[in-house]
Design an enzyme around this catalytic site. Structure first.
Site, PDB file in Angstrom:
ATOM      1  N   GLU A 169     -33.462  85.115  31.896  1.00 53.30           N
ATOM      2  CA  GLU A 169     -33.264  86.307  31.061  1.00 53.30           C
ATOM      3  C   GLU A 169     -32.765  87.478  31.890  1.00 53.30           C
ATOM      4  O   GLU A 169     -31.963  88.290  31.443  1.00 53.30           O
ATOM      5  CB  GLU A 169     -34.570  86.683  30.355  1.00 53.30           C
ATOM      6  CG  GLU A 169     -35.070  85.648  29.384  1.00 53.30           C
ATOM      7  CD  GLU A 169     -34.100  85.396  28.241  1.00 53.30           C
ATOM      8  OE1 GLU A 169     -33.168  84.592  28.446  1.00 53.30           O
ATOM      9  OE2 GLU A 169     -34.269  85.982  27.163  1.00 53.30           O
TER      10      GLU A 169
ATOM     11  N   THR B 168     -26.406  91.396  24.992  1.00 49.68           N
ATOM     12  CA  THR B 168     -27.750  91.938  25.240  1.00 49.68           C
ATOM     13  C   THR B 168     -27.640  93.139  26.175  1.00 49.68           C
ATOM     14  O   THR B 168     -28.299  94.167  25.997  1.00 49.68           O
ATOM     15  CB  THR B 168     -28.640  90.849  25.884  1.00 49.68           C
ATOM     16  OG1 THR B 168     -28.690  89.750  24.986  1.00 49.68           O
ATOM     17  CG2 THR B 168     -30.044  91.344  26.153  1.00 49.68           C
TER      18      THR B 168
END
Ligand code: HSE
Length: 316
Positions: free
Chosen positions: A135, A189
């Site tokens: 991530e 993101t």
């Protein structure tokens, strides 16, 4: 372990944030997810290495350094401390960028699979830490676990703290159903995080932690109405909803169709709604589809039960 071993694993999709729980909560979807084959050989004389082969329909980066699987496995292998050669074959992949934790499912499946192959040397919490390295790669350096946590552990996962990592798994009332619409708009993101303020007014903080408390209480007591009215986000949503055409109108229509709540799924541009039965969830999907179609935007709709099951081994 000296002989090559292999395993096939599934890690489910997830919805991060759940409205008010920016970076600290996520829930697990049923059925949609990544399927990976993990092969490994470990021991003295084995050359350390990670190879990734993509046999899925998704377009994944050729460079392994840009694939989330690499930093997740590297973190695992560094702590394991025995030379190891690992090959991961991506057999099925959630569409990247669909807003249901596609990258997290890959990192989760990879570390889960390797842990199973090696006889479970690491705890669930440790696996979450390894998967978070993936991530970190895609979010511009801020590691968060609100997708990898649910993808690994199932149910709703609360990250009570990051330093040190404190992972709390919450039960999901059986009847929760989730509708996700993934509109054909690209928002990374990184971009969705860049628009967020670094400081928030005290009034917003009060509202947000009231909702987080309400959401946890609603999940624990099975009070779906309380869950629905707690899923409000005054921190990220006001800055991110501009990426989603007609966001406020869409929410009004979705609530009118019977959903308990609607929010941005993770960093967006997908949106999700929670309903208390599959019929409503399917109807909400139609509302979402026609909302985006009316603005000239195609969308993929996923309707799924919320699941208490996380990553798992697949038996052929
Ligand atoms: N919590 C993250 C965010 C989820 O909202 O940016 C996306 O990875």
């Amino acid at each position: 372990m000296n002989a090559m071993k292999e395993i096939r694993v599934f890690a489910p999709a997830s919805v991060a944030n759940m409205g008010c729980g920016f970076d600290i909560m996520g829930m697990t979807l049923d059925a949609v997810g990544d399927v990976l084959k993990v092969e490994a050989v470990a021991g003295d004389g084995v050359e350390d290495g990670i190879r990734i082969e993509n046999r899925s329909a998704a377009d994944l980066p050729e460079d392994p350094e840009r694939n989330v699987i690499t930093p997740a496995l590297r973190a695992f292998m560094a702590l394991y401390g025995v030379p190891m050669s690992v090959k991961v074959t991506v057999e099925h992949k959630i569409t990247p960028g669909s807003g249901i934790g596609s990258s997290a499912a890959s990192s989760a499946a990879a570390v889960y699979g390797l842990n199973e192959l090696l006889g479970r040397p690491f705890s669930d919490e440790q696996l979450v830490k390894f998967a978070m390295e993936g991530e970190k790669l895609i979010s511009g350096g801020t590691p968060h676990a609100d997708n990898v946590g649910p993808s690994l552990l199932g149910g709703v996962v609360l990250l009570r703290g990051y330093e040190p990592l404190d992972v709390v798994r919450l039960p999901v009332p059986e009847r929760f159903c989730c509708t996700v619409a993934h509109p054909g708009i690209v928002v990374s993101t990184r971009e969705a995080r860049a628009v967020l303020p670094h400081e928030i007014p005290l009034r917003s903080a009060v509202s947000q932690w009231g909702n987080v408390g309400g959401l946890v209480a609603g999940l624990m007591s099975g009070d779906v109405e309380l869950v629905g009215r707690s899923m409000r986000d005054v921190v990220a949503e006001p800055h991110r909803k501009r990426f989603i055409p007609g966001f406020d109108e869409l929410r009004d229509a979705v609530i009118a169709a019977g959903a308990l709540a609607m929010n941005i799924s993770g960093a967006g541009p997908s949106v999700f709604a929670l309903s208390s039965d599959m019929e409503t969830a399917a109807r909400v999907g139609e509302v979402m589809k026609s909302h985006f179609a009316g603005r000239g935007i195609s969308s993929d709709i996923y309707v799924s039960k919320v699941s208490n099951r996380g990553a798992r081994v697949l038996n052929d």
